[in-house]
Design a protein around this motif. Structure first.
Motif: not given
Length: 221
Positions: A123, A126-127, A130-131, A133, A135-136
């Motif tokens: 997890h 993956q987080t 994601y960050i 890239y 995204k946030d």
């Protein structure tokens, strides 16, 4: 379109995020087994014994400056001598001999611990991806700053101290978060919300003013 974008911005800047996006109780998130009971201090005797054991190990390595191999050998020698004396006295005085309970090395405990670590690590990866890239972005900058602060702190602490601090955090932070979940979520949510507002203002003032080339539309064949 502008009205729709404005509504999205208002939603982003008013919706308070949670520290951990979970709908289940924290006990279930941590696996719901004996490991979760230990981390959340549901089994206070085991949790306290584990904390004292970690503290004793840290004291021996950091304060007494024991060598790992020397400490392991001394512990093994002491255990063997105690078991030998106990077994000898039991034969002489007709006592019951030493019996090591099977609970000490239960496979289920270590399997649950390894499973939880594996799920949490996946997890986390993956987080992090994601960050990374983009995204946030507010959370991206927050994590970068946090890692930099951690690197600075790590330069002033030995690895044993950092490992001990990490063990203390693992045994205390889940318990504190479960007890004060609402207050912590509100505090962290306000920080993330403020970062999002500042990023939106930064995007309006600077990023949107950067000239970009015309976007060519793809022709449908």
């Amino acid at each position: 379109m502008a009205h729709y974008a404005s509504e999205n911005e208002n939603e982003i800047t008013t919706l308070r995020p949670k520290l951990f996006q979970h709908e289940r109780p924290l006990h279930e998130v941590l696996g719901g087994g004996k490991v979760a009971d230990v981390l959340l201090w549901r089994n206070k005797n085991v949790s306290a014994a584990l904390l004292l054991g970690v503290t004793a190990i840290w004291f021996l390595f950091e304060v007494v400056e024991y060598n790992f191999v020397t400490l392991l050998c001394h512990i093994s020698i002491t255990t063997m001598l105690l078991l030998f004396i106990w077994s000898t006295l039991a034969d002489i005085l007709k006592w019951s001999g030493p019996q090591i309970p099977d609970i000490i090395l239960q496979d289920s405990f270590f399997q649950n611990l390894a499973s939880i670590i594996h799920r949490r690590f996946n997890h986390f990866i993956q987080t992090l991806l994601y960050i990374s890239y983009g995204k946030d972005l507010p959370r991206f900058f927050l994590i970068v700053v946090s890692l930099y602060i951690l690197s600075v702190i790590g330069a002033y602490f030995k690895f044993v101290n950092l490992l001990y601090i990490g063990c203390l955090c693992v045994q205390t932070l889940p318990f504190v978060y479960e007890r004060y979940e609402q207050e912590i979520d509100n505090l962290v949510g306000d920080v993330i919300l403020d970062l999002r507002k500042k990023y939106i203002q930064f995007e309006k003032r600077y990023l949107n003013k950067i000239p970009r080339g015309p976007v060519k539309e793809k022709k449908n064949r």
